[in-house]
Design a protein around this motif. Structure first.
Motif, PDB file in Angstrom:
ATOM      1  N   ALA A 208       0.836  -1.210   0.000  1.00 42.99           N
ATOM      2  CA  ALA A 208       0.000   0.000   0.000  1.00 42.99           C
ATOM      3  C   ALA A 208       0.866   1.253   0.000  1.00 42.99           C
ATOM      4  O   ALA A 208       0.542   2.247  -0.661  1.00 42.99           O
ATOM      5  CB  ALA A 208      -0.926  -0.012   1.219  1.00 42.99           C
ATOM      6  N   ALA A 209       1.989   1.200   0.740  1.00 42.83           N
ATOM      7  CA  ALA A 209       2.896   2.356   0.795  1.00 42.83           C
ATOM      8  C   ALA A 209       3.472   2.632  -0.596  1.00 42.83           C
ATOM      9  O   ALA A 209       3.574   3.787  -1.018  1.00 42.83           O
ATOM     10  CB  ALA A 209       4.013   2.100   1.800  1.00 42.83           C
ATOM     11  N   GLY A 213       2.670   5.975  -3.288  1.00 38.65           N
ATOM     12  CA  GLY A 213       3.819   6.804  -3.637  1.00 38.65           C
ATOM     13  C   GLY A 213       4.677   7.198  -2.457  1.00 38.65           C
ATOM     14  O   GLY A 213       5.565   8.041  -2.581  1.00 38.65           O
ATOM     15  N   PHE A 214       4.435   6.572  -1.290  1.00 37.89           N
ATOM     16  CA  PHE A 214       5.189   6.928  -0.084  1.00 37.89           C
ATOM     17  C   PHE A 214       6.686   6.709  -0.270  1.00 37.89           C
ATOM     18  O   PHE A 214       7.506   7.439   0.279  1.00 37.89           O
ATOM     19  CB  PHE A 214       4.677   6.109   1.107  1.00 37.89           C
ATOM     20  CG  PHE A 214       5.362   6.422   2.407  1.00 37.89           C
ATOM     21  CD1 PHE A 214       5.018   7.555   3.138  1.00 37.89           C
ATOM     22  CD2 PHE A 214       6.371   5.598   2.913  1.00 37.89           C
ATOM     23  CE1 PHE A 214       5.650   7.857   4.335  1.00 37.89           C
ATOM     24  CE2 PHE A 214       7.018   5.894   4.112  1.00 37.89           C
ATOM     25  CZ  PHE A 214       6.649   7.025   4.825  1.00 37.89           C
ATOM     26  N   LEU A 215       7.053   5.694  -1.086  1.00 41.07           N
ATOM     27  CA  LEU A 215       8.472   5.375  -1.222  1.00 41.07           C
ATOM     28  C   LEU A 215       9.144   6.088  -2.396  1.00 41.07           C
ATOM     29  O   LEU A 215      10.336   5.899  -2.632  1.00 41.07           O
ATOM     30  CB  LEU A 215       8.661   3.851  -1.326  1.00 41.07           C
ATOM     31  CG  LEU A 215       8.375   3.172   0.017  1.00 41.07           C
ATOM     32  CD1 LEU A 215       7.150   2.305  -0.051  1.00 41.07           C
ATOM     33  CD2 LEU A 215       9.565   2.414   0.526  1.00 41.07           C
ATOM     34  N   VAL A 376       3.560   0.669   9.964  1.00 46.47           N
ATOM     35  CA  VAL A 376       2.408   1.031   9.127  1.00 46.47           C
ATOM     36  C   VAL A 376       2.724   1.038   7.626  1.00 46.47           C
ATOM     37  O   VAL A 376       1.816   0.996   6.801  1.00 46.47           O
ATOM     38  CB  VAL A 376       1.820   2.403   9.525  1.00 46.47           C
ATOM     39  CG1 VAL A 376       1.282   2.355  10.950  1.00 46.47           C
ATOM     40  CG2 VAL A 376       2.853   3.505   9.368  1.00 46.47           C
ATOM     41  N   THR A 377       4.013   1.121   7.276  1.00 47.98           N
ATOM     42  CA  THR A 377       4.344   1.013   5.848  1.00 47.98           C
ATOM     43  C   THR A 377       5.137  -0.269   5.592  1.00 47.98           C
ATOM     44  O   THR A 377       5.930  -0.362   4.668  1.00 47.98           O
ATOM     45  CB  THR A 377       5.160   2.233   5.358  1.00 47.98           C
ATOM     46  OG1 THR A 377       6.293   2.400   6.215  1.00 47.98           O
ATOM     47  CG2 THR A 377       4.324   3.501   5.394  1.00 47.98           C
ATOM     48  N   GLY A 378       4.878  -1.277   6.433  1.00 51.30           N
ATOM     49  CA  GLY A 378       5.561  -2.557   6.278  1.00 51.30           C
ATOM     50  C   GLY A 378       6.933  -2.512   6.918  1.00 51.30           C
ATOM     51  O   GLY A 378       7.427  -1.453   7.287  1.00 51.30           O
ATOM     52  N   SER A 379       7.517  -3.696   7.092  1.00 45.99           N
ATOM     53  CA  SER A 379       8.876  -3.741   7.640  1.00 45.99           C
ATOM     54  C   SER A 379       9.648  -4.878   6.994  1.00 45.99           C
ATOM     55  O   SER A 379       9.342  -5.284   5.868  1.00 45.99           O
ATOM     56  CB  SER A 379       8.825  -3.823   9.163  1.00 45.99           C
ATOM     57  OG  SER A 379      10.128  -3.688   9.714  1.00 45.99           O
TER      58      SER A 379
END
Lengths: 435, 272
Positions: A208-209, A213-215, A376-379
């Protein structure tokens, strides 16, 4: 030097997508990946030709020729060659410890800017000659006469050709990290279902991140890879449930750790850019967050009662006490997913009344966290975990998260907690706060 | 490639060679592979990055150069041609994964003080836009150009400072560069075949020396740049060589010399 320490600013970061070992980055060395990641950071923040305060990074799996890995990366990059650099190594804690070192120098006014992070390749791993062969070769190298050399050559045996391949195991226990984690998982009764659920959420959150476009300003494509290739956006508890356990198999039906809820061997690099507020302003770079405080703990996992990856359980209460915060005072929790069971065991330890009293020396446990604020943006379960690169990934990610959120409850600045466990029974934790 | 050299060797002794340059233009399209780039980088000293080293497209054009020069329509015999100068201009960084259209032709067949010289020109385009130009100048000793036209050679500065680096160049350098470039000219491969062509030992490829020197300037060279080199005394293998670099306006001057000061290569890098 300022009379009181100032808080170091986190300005951003850069990483390359993480690749599963022996895959896309099979031909890339640590130096290739670190230099590429540094040049990507330089390009993103317009630092070409700049002399920075320092660049600090490291690698866990390292060739002997890479003794000055980070300095070599600087010399090959577009940074000014007058930028100093040094290597650090604290297993999986390397990247975060590097950020703390840089932040402390900034806080003291010794430097105005710095880059911190790390790199690791499990593909291009160093293979050493057999220890018996090495001893003979060292002796031959030191021999003064031909007769001495001939005598030493006679000591060579065919069996010595078998090389020493690095293993992911603790020197003092002979157990792999997964085997250690399985013991802790059993001790805390962490269920298979809970682990698979955490893994599925990690994949879902990272996917989802990427989607939103968060990354985009955290990752630079490398060798044709644009996203972490361990990421399975369609991962589900049902699919994960079909995998057979690989660690803790001595527990029979109680074995819970699979390839799906453990991190795979991965290649990659990640760096974070730090500086003083003044330096950032002078370079017209927005500050995302400040590094508030940090703590490193270690446990006696060899002869004591603590598990190999449980040091953050001790580090966090010490950090909270010093900062006057409770575990619930955070908007984000970045707990490195070495294994899903490690995260869950850590949370259980903080909730446990007996453990708080007997082992942490606290009157009450730290309590539970709002799980919707965790990774929240995975790990690492989704992104992968090139050991020394994980800290840089998390620092840049969390800085961006608290910046996006801006304020938390009651109008205070948004705040996040980082917790990273490391081999050798160590743990590095830190607090970031929105700028 | 070896077959082409053999064919050219036979052709060299047969009568009926053309007297002027053919109008041939050879073309190929290629997307470089990570493995090839990694191998090239390891041999020449470049890191594995997403941008191709400035000198890398030369090895993509080289097979076409050989094909053109080995043809009966080419007026000079391929065996014995000496690479005397090379000029590369990258108009922008070329990314790994870009599909490259490579065109090679010959021009400037002209007199040289020791024979005749000819330029093999390579152009690399991406989607119709030129991204890279290469010009390799070869000398045929004792050959005669059709007109008295004198050939141009680059006017390169002498660089005579202290060594920036000392290279220990191993004996297998020619074989290793041959494997990544396709340039299997026997003078580079081993001492015996090199002797047959009048060299005391195998010699390094000029383009290896040029690439190795440029790699030493990693991080200091603009993405759009012109790299011009002149090849002088052959670099015998194995040997110890010195790299000399000197910052110039908009770039670098450089030289590769042996420990006694004899110059193997001089070159300039300039912003393009």
């Amino acid at each position: 030097m300022p009379s009181t320490p100032r808080r170091a600013a986190v300005i951003g970061g850069n990483r390359i997508p993480f690749a599963r070992a022996n895959g896309r980055y099979a031909r890339a060395s640590n130096l290739d990946m670190l230099t590429t990641t540094l040049d990507g950071l330089v390009a993103r923040y317009g630092l070409a030709g700049e002399r920075l305060g320092e660049v600090v990074a490291g690698a866990v799996l390292k060739h002997s020729r890479d003794f000055n890995l980070t300095r070599e990366a600087v010399l090959g990059s577009r940074l000014a060659p007058s930028t100093p650099a040094y290597d650090v190594q604290q297993a999986c804690g390397t990247g975060l410890e590097a950020a703390i070192l840089v932040a402390n120098k900034i806080a003291l006014g010794q430097i105005e800017s710095g880059v911190a992070g790390g790199v690791d390749t499990a593909s291009d791993a160093p293979i050493a000659v057999n220890e018996d062969l090495r001893k003979v070769l060292v002796a031959i190298n030191g021999a003064r006469t031909v007769q001495q050399r001939v005598k030493l050559l006679a000591k060579l045996r065919p069996g010595q050709i078998v090389p020493d391949i690095p293993r992911n195991s603790e020197p003092r226990t002979g157990l792999s990290m997964g085997e250690h984690a399985a013991i802790t998982a059993k001790e805390w009764g962490v269920s298979r279902e809970a682990q698979d659920e955490l893994a599925a959420v990690s994949h879902r959150n990272l996917a989802a991140a990427y989607e939103r476009g968060f990354l985009d300003d955290l990752v630079t494509p490398y060798l044709g890879l644009t996203r972490d290739d361990n990421l399975r956006p369609d991962s589900s508890v049902e699919k994960l449930a079909t995998l057979r356990p690989v660690f803790g198999t001595q527990f029979g039906d109680d074995a819970t750790m699979t390839a799906g809820n453990s991190t795979p061997l991965t290649d990659g690099a990640a760096l974070a850019l730090l500086g003083s507020d003044e330096w950032a302003a002078a370079h017209k770079l927005p500050v995302l967050a400040h590094l508030v405080d940090a703590e490193t703990a270690a446990v006696d996992y060899v002869h004591g009662r603590d598990g190999l990856l449980t040091a953050p359980v001790y580090a966090v209460p010490r950090l909270l006490e010093r900062s006057g915060l409770t575990l619930q005072d955070f908007d984000f929790y970045e707990i490195h997913e070495a294994f899903a069971s490690t995260v869950l065991a850590t949370l259980k330890a903080w909730e446990d009344v007996e453990f708080a009293k007997d082992r942490l020396g606290l009157d009450a446990p730290l309590g539970s966290i709002d799980r919707s604020r965790l990774n929240v943006t995975g790990s690492s379960l989704a992104a992968g975990h090139p050991f020394a690169a994980t800290g840089g990934r998390i620092v840049a990610t969390l800085a961006k998260l608290v910046h996006e959120k801006g304020t938390g409850e009651g109008g205070r600045k948004a705040r996040g907690l980082i917790s990273i466990c490391a081999a050798g029974g160590q743990g590095v934790v830190a607090i970031l706060e929105a700028a | 490639m070896i077959a082409l050299y053999a064919k050219a060797a036979v052709g060299a002794v047969l009568p009926g060679r053309a007297r002027s340059l053919p109008g041939t233009v050879l073309e190929r399209s290629v997307t470089p592979e990570v493995g090839h780039l990694a191998d090239y980088g390891r041999v020449c000293g470049f890191p594995l990055a997403d941008a191709l080293p400035l000198t890398f497209p030369h090895v993509l054009a080289f097979p076409l150069q050989v094909e053109l020069m080995a043809a009966r329509s080419f007026p000079l015999p391929l065996p014995g041609l000496v690479h005397v100068a090379n000029r590369i201009t990258a108009h922008r960084a070329i990314g790994l994964g870009e599909r490259l259209d490579v065109r090679v032709r010959a021009e400037r067949f002209a007199a040289h003080p020791r024979g005749a010289q000819v330029d093999l020109v390579a152009e690399v385009s991406v989607d119709g836009t030129r991204v890279w130009d290469g010009r390799s100048t070869y000398l045929a000793r004792g050959a005669q150009a059709p007109t008295g036209l004198a050939g141009e050679l680059p006017d390169l500065p002498e660089v005579d400072g202290p060594a920036a680096a000392v290279w220990r160049v191993p004996a297998d350098t020619g074989r290793r560069y041959a494997a990544v470039s396709g340039d299997v000219n026997p003078i580079h491969l081993n001492p015996v075949t090199a002797k047959a062509f009048g060299f005391p030992r195998a010699i390094a490829h000029g383009m290896w020396t040029a690439a190795r020197a440029l790699a030493a300037l990693q991080g200091r060279v603009p993405e759009a740049a012109t790299y011009e080199v002149g090849f002088r005394k052959p670099l015998l293998l194995p040997s110890t060589a010195e790299l000399v670099t000197e910052q110039a306006k908009e770039g670098w001057d450089l030289a590769v010399r042996n420990r006694k000061g004899a110059v193997h290569l001089t070159g300039t890098v300039r912003r393009a």
